[in-house]
Scaffold this motif. Structure first.
Motif, short mmCIF file in Angstrom:
data_model
loop_
_atom_site.label_atom_id
_atom_site.label_comp_id
_atom_site.label_asym_id
_atom_site.label_seq_id
_atom_site.Cartn_x
_atom_site.Cartn_y
_atom_site.Cartn_z
N TYR A 1 0.85 -1.18 0.00
CA TYR A 1 0.00 0.00 0.00
C TYR A 1 0.89 1.24 0.00
CZ TYR A 1 -3.42 -3.48 1.55
OH TYR A 1 -4.23 -4.59 1.65
N ASP A 2 1.15 1.78 -1.19
CA ASP A 2 1.94 3.01 -1.27
C ASP A 2 1.12 4.16 -0.68
OD1 ASP A 2 4.54 2.62 -2.98
OD2 ASP A 2 3.00 1.38 -3.93
N TYR A 3 1.77 4.96 0.15
CA TYR A 3 1.05 6.02 0.85
C TYR A 3 0.40 7.02 -0.11
CZ TYR A 3 4.00 4.22 4.64
OH TYR A 3 4.64 3.41 5.54
N TYR A 4 1.06 7.30 -1.23
CA TYR A 4 0.49 8.30 -2.13
C TYR A 4 -0.73 7.79 -2.88
CZ TYR A 4 2.34 6.36 -6.56
OH TYR A 4 2.58 5.60 -7.66
N LYS A 5 -0.87 6.46 -2.97
CA LYS A 5 -2.05 5.87 -3.60
C LYS A 5 -3.13 5.57 -2.57
CE LYS A 5 0.36 3.45 -7.36
NZ LYS A 5 0.63 2.09 -7.93
N HIS A 6 -2.73 5.34 -1.34
CA HIS A 6 -3.65 4.94 -0.27
C HIS A 6 -3.43 5.88 0.92
CE1 HIS A 6 -4.38 1.13 -2.43
NE2 HIS A 6 -3.08 1.17 -2.68
N PRO A 7 -4.05 7.06 0.90
CA PRO A 7 -3.83 8.04 1.96
C PRO A 7 -4.20 7.49 3.34
CG PRO A 7 -5.00 9.02 0.11
CD PRO A 7 -4.97 7.56 -0.14
N ILE A 8 -3.44 7.89 4.33
CA ILE A 8 -3.66 7.45 5.70
C ILE A 8 -4.71 8.32 6.38
CG2 ILE A 8 -2.55 7.21 7.97
CD1 ILE A 8 0.07 6.67 6.45
N GLY A 9 -5.58 7.70 7.15
CA GLY A 9 -6.61 8.46 7.85
C GLY A 9 -7.16 7.72 9.05
N ASP A 10 -7.88 8.45 9.90
CA ASP A 10 -8.57 7.87 11.06
C ASP A 10 -7.63 7.03 11.93
OD1 ASP A 10 -10.98 9.02 10.24
OD2 ASP A 10 -11.50 7.29 9.01
#
Length: 204
Positions: A77-86
């Motif tokens: 899960y590349d961070y730029y493709k899968h933004p981190i949240g919650d």
């Protein structure tokens, strides 16, 4: 069934342990990190069936459905493709032996159980993920501003507000300008590497 319920209640089902930096190369995750491209492991959680490997660019998840099976699924899960949240942490209760860190990667929900005595290190990971999510949220907002700006510029040119019937740019010049402008804004607002964030907050 009662054993399973008791195991879950006590946090014994599949508790992860944080791997020391000097032992990163002994894990399966290490084989799937893009070290040739400058990717580095900064935090690694290993349980009986899973590995959660946080690099400066992605989360590499080695997923084993059953602890008794040697089969593994490798997800990236590349961070730029899968933004981190919650991002959140559920601390351990009186009888619990584990705590839990929860976060989203895009539309993927992650819930990781970690040994109770790893709380200080998990706080470091928590701060790293929160900091990354804040940067990503701000960059997303700036990307929206960029889109709005080019839309406004297009309307102004179309309505000829700045040029009294004197629009003389060639088609390819306009296309090249637009391409270069969008590429520049993409580089500015899509961040792929968070090395500095992990180095700032991770101390294990």
């Amino acid at each position: 069934m009662f054993k399973k319920l008791a195991s879950d209640a006590l946090g014994l089902s599949d508790i992860g342990k944080i791997i020391n930096k000097e032992d990163f190369d002994k894990t399966q995750s290490d084989d799937f990190v893009l070290t040739e491209d400058g990717e580095e492991i900064h935090f690694l959680i290993k349980s009986k069936s899973d590995e959660y490997c946080f690099t400066n660019r992605a989360l590499v998840h080695i997923d084993g459905d059953k602890a008794s099976s040697s089969k593994r699924n490798i997800y990236r899960y590349d961070y730029y493709k899968h933004p981190i949240g919650d991002v959140s942490v559920e601390t351990a209760g009186t009888i619990d032996l584990d705590l839990e860190i929860n976060f989203n990667l895009g539309n993927k929900s992650m819930n990781i159980d970690i040994a109770k005595d790893e709380g200080e290190a998990i706080a470091d990971l928590y701060k790293s993920l929160v900091a990354i999510s804040q940067i990503q949220e701000e960059n997303l907002q700036h990307s929206e501003y960029a889109k709005d700006s080019i839309g406004t510029a297009r309307e102004l040119i179309r309505d000829n507000r700045f040029h009294d019937n004197d629009i003389s740019k060639e088609f390819d010049e306009v296309v090249n300008f637009a391409y270069d402008w969008f590429a520049k804004k993409h580089r500015e607002h899509v961040r792929k590497d968070f090395q500095d964030i992990f180095e700032k907050y991770i101390h294990n």
